[in-house]
Design a protein around this motif. Structure first.
Motif, PDB file in Angstrom:
ATOM      1  N   LEU A  99      -7.380 -50.348  82.110  1.00 13.19           N
ATOM      2  CA  LEU A  99      -8.613 -50.007  82.964  1.00 13.19           C
ATOM      3  C   LEU A  99      -9.541 -51.318  83.390  1.00 13.19           C
ATOM      4  O   LEU A  99     -10.310 -51.359  84.262  1.00 13.19           O
ATOM      5  N   GLU A 100      -9.724 -52.045  82.026  1.00 15.17           N
ATOM      6  CA  GLU A 100     -10.368 -53.246  82.348  1.00 15.17           C
ATOM      7  C   GLU A 100     -12.097 -53.100  82.561  1.00 15.17           C
ATOM      8  O   GLU A 100     -12.499 -53.473  83.505  1.00 15.17           O
TER       9      GLU A 100
ATOM     10  N   ASN B 223     -15.794 -52.660  80.649  1.00 10.97           N
ATOM     11  CA  ASN B 223     -16.648 -53.045  79.356  1.00 10.97           C
ATOM     12  C   ASN B 223     -16.935 -51.676  78.759  1.00 10.97           C
ATOM     13  O   ASN B 223     -16.617 -50.676  79.148  1.00 10.97           O
ATOM     14  N   GLN B 224     -17.285 -51.780  77.454  1.00  8.41           N
ATOM     15  CA  GLN B 224     -17.600 -50.805  76.537  1.00  8.41           C
ATOM     16  C   GLN B 224     -18.363 -49.444  77.295  1.00  8.41           C
ATOM     17  O   GLN B 224     -18.194 -48.544  77.188  1.00  8.41           O
ATOM     18  N   VAL B 225     -19.467 -49.801  77.758  1.00 13.73           N
ATOM     19  CA  VAL B 225     -20.534 -49.112  78.556  1.00 13.73           C
ATOM     20  C   VAL B 225     -19.702 -48.236  79.540  1.00 13.73           C
ATOM     21  O   VAL B 225     -20.016 -47.099  79.655  1.00 13.73           O
ATOM     22  N   GLU B 226     -18.993 -48.925  80.441  1.00 16.54           N
ATOM     23  CA  GLU B 226     -18.186 -48.351  81.654  1.00 16.54           C
ATOM     24  C   GLU B 226     -17.182 -47.436  81.066  1.00 16.54           C
ATOM     25  O   GLU B 226     -17.023 -46.401  81.526  1.00 16.54           O
ATOM     26  N   ALA B 227     -16.607 -47.935  79.912  1.00 16.60           N
ATOM     27  CA  ALA B 227     -15.425 -47.213  79.567  1.00 16.60           C
ATOM     28  C   ALA B 227     -16.133 -45.866  78.751  1.00 16.60           C
ATOM     29  O   ALA B 227     -15.299 -44.726  79.190  1.00 16.60           O
ATOM     30  N   LYS B 228     -17.069 -45.721  78.288  1.00 17.68           N
ATOM     31  CA  LYS B 228     -17.630 -44.561  77.738  1.00 17.68           C
ATOM     32  C   LYS B 228     -18.021 -43.833  78.635  1.00 17.68           C
ATOM     33  O   LYS B 228     -18.122 -42.496  78.491  1.00 17.68           O
TER      34      LYS B 228
ATOM     35  N   GLY C  61     -10.701 -49.712  71.290  1.00 19.84           N
ATOM     36  CA  GLY C  61     -10.413 -51.104  71.754  1.00 19.84           C
ATOM     37  C   GLY C  61     -10.477 -51.132  73.164  1.00 19.84           C
ATOM     38  O   GLY C  61     -11.363 -50.783  73.913  1.00 19.84           O
ATOM     39  N   ASP C  62      -9.258 -51.661  73.816  1.00 18.54           N
ATOM     40  CA  ASP C  62      -9.411 -51.981  75.590  1.00 18.54           C
ATOM     41  C   ASP C  62      -8.510 -50.572  76.068  1.00 18.54           C
ATOM     42  O   ASP C  62      -8.054 -50.702  77.227  1.00 18.54           O
ATOM     43  N   PHE C  63      -8.414 -49.397  75.378  1.00 17.54           N
ATOM     44  CA  PHE C  63      -7.907 -48.254  76.077  1.00 17.54           C
ATOM     45  C   PHE C  63      -8.578 -46.949  75.707  1.00 17.54           C
ATOM     46  O   PHE C  63      -9.319 -46.926  74.772  1.00 17.54           O
ATOM     47  N   LEU C  64      -8.248 -46.015  76.321  1.00 11.71           N
ATOM     48  CA  LEU C  64      -8.971 -44.552  76.088  1.00 11.71           C
ATOM     49  C   LEU C  64      -7.815 -43.839  75.512  1.00 11.71           C
ATOM     50  O   LEU C  64      -6.633 -43.981  75.896  1.00 11.71           O
ATOM     51  N   GLU C  65      -8.126 -42.798  74.767  1.00 15.26           N
ATOM     52  CA  GLU C  65      -7.444 -41.706  74.051  1.00 15.26           C
ATOM     53  C   GLU C  65      -7.845 -40.539  74.370  1.00 15.26           C
ATOM     54  O   GLU C  65      -8.981 -40.160  74.012  1.00 15.26           O
ATOM     55  N   LEU C  66      -7.142 -39.471  74.845  1.00 15.56           N
ATOM     56  CA  LEU C  66      -7.386 -38.168  74.955  1.00 15.56           C
ATOM     57  C   LEU C  66      -6.524 -37.311  74.119  1.00 15.56           C
ATOM     58  O   LEU C  66      -5.281 -37.526  73.979  1.00 15.56           O
TER      59      LEU C  66
ATOM     60  N   ARG D  28      -4.481 -55.603  87.281  1.00 20.48           N
ATOM     61  CA  ARG D  28      -3.776 -54.909  86.244  1.00 20.48           C
ATOM     62  C   ARG D  28      -3.415 -53.501  86.536  1.00 20.48           C
ATOM     63  O   ARG D  28      -4.266 -52.794  86.974  1.00 20.48           O
ATOM     64  N   GLN D  29      -2.215 -52.975  86.236  1.00 18.69           N
ATOM     65  CA  GLN D  29      -1.907 -51.716  86.436  1.00 18.69           C
ATOM     66  C   GLN D  29      -2.468 -50.840  85.372  1.00 18.69           C
ATOM     67  O   GLN D  29      -2.468 -50.939  84.173  1.00 18.69           O
ATOM     68  N   VAL D  30      -3.044 -49.728  86.003  1.00 21.33           N
ATOM     69  CA  VAL D  30      -3.395 -48.449  84.938  1.00 21.33           C
ATOM     70  C   VAL D  30      -2.514 -47.577  84.472  1.00 21.33           C
ATOM     71  O   VAL D  30      -1.669 -47.264  85.360  1.00 21.33           O
ATOM     72  N   ARG D  31      -2.163 -47.574  83.287  1.00 21.75           N
ATOM     73  CA  ARG D  31      -0.804 -46.877  82.811  1.00 21.75           C
ATOM     74  C   ARG D  31      -1.325 -45.556  82.054  1.00 21.75           C
ATOM     75  O   ARG D  31      -2.587 -45.629  81.282  1.00 21.75           O
ATOM     76  N   LEU D  32      -0.451 -44.459  82.044  1.00 23.76           N
ATOM     77  CA  LEU D  32      -0.821 -43.427  81.395  1.00 23.76           C
ATOM     78  C   LEU D  32       0.362 -43.011  80.427  1.00 23.76           C
ATOM     79  O   LEU D  32       1.572 -42.968  80.932  1.00 23.76           O
TER      80      LEU D  32
END
Length: 78
Positions: A23-24, A26-31, A49-54, A1-5
């Motif tokens: 990014l696909e 899990n919660q631990v990896e995402a954090k 949810g399933d995305f990161l926000e900066l 899957r494509q990572v998008r900004l």
């Protein structure tokens, strides 16, 4: 899957944020990734949810960081 900004406006006050999707992780990896990313960009952020926000316009810095981490991010939107 494509990572998008993507740069977008968020919340009631319409502050500018950078959203990273696809990014696909899990919660631990995402954090863990988000923690490193926030330090690299010198800004705040959250996992939603399933995305990161900066906070703020972090497209270029986030892109540079993700390439170093082995992702192939693409910018979408304005």
């Amino acid at each position: 899957r494509q990572v998008r900004l993507e740069r977008t406006r968020s919340g009631k006050k319409g502050k500018l944020v950078t959203v990273i999707t696809g990014l696909e992780l899990n919660q631990v990896e995402a954090k863990k990734l988000l923690k490193k990313l926030k330090i690299f960009c010198g800004t705040g952020g959250t996992v939603k949810g399933d995305f990161l926000e900066l906070q703020g316009d972090q497209i270029l810095k986030a892109q540079e960081f993700l390439v170093k981490e082995g992702f192939r991010p693409k910018q979408s939107g304005g």
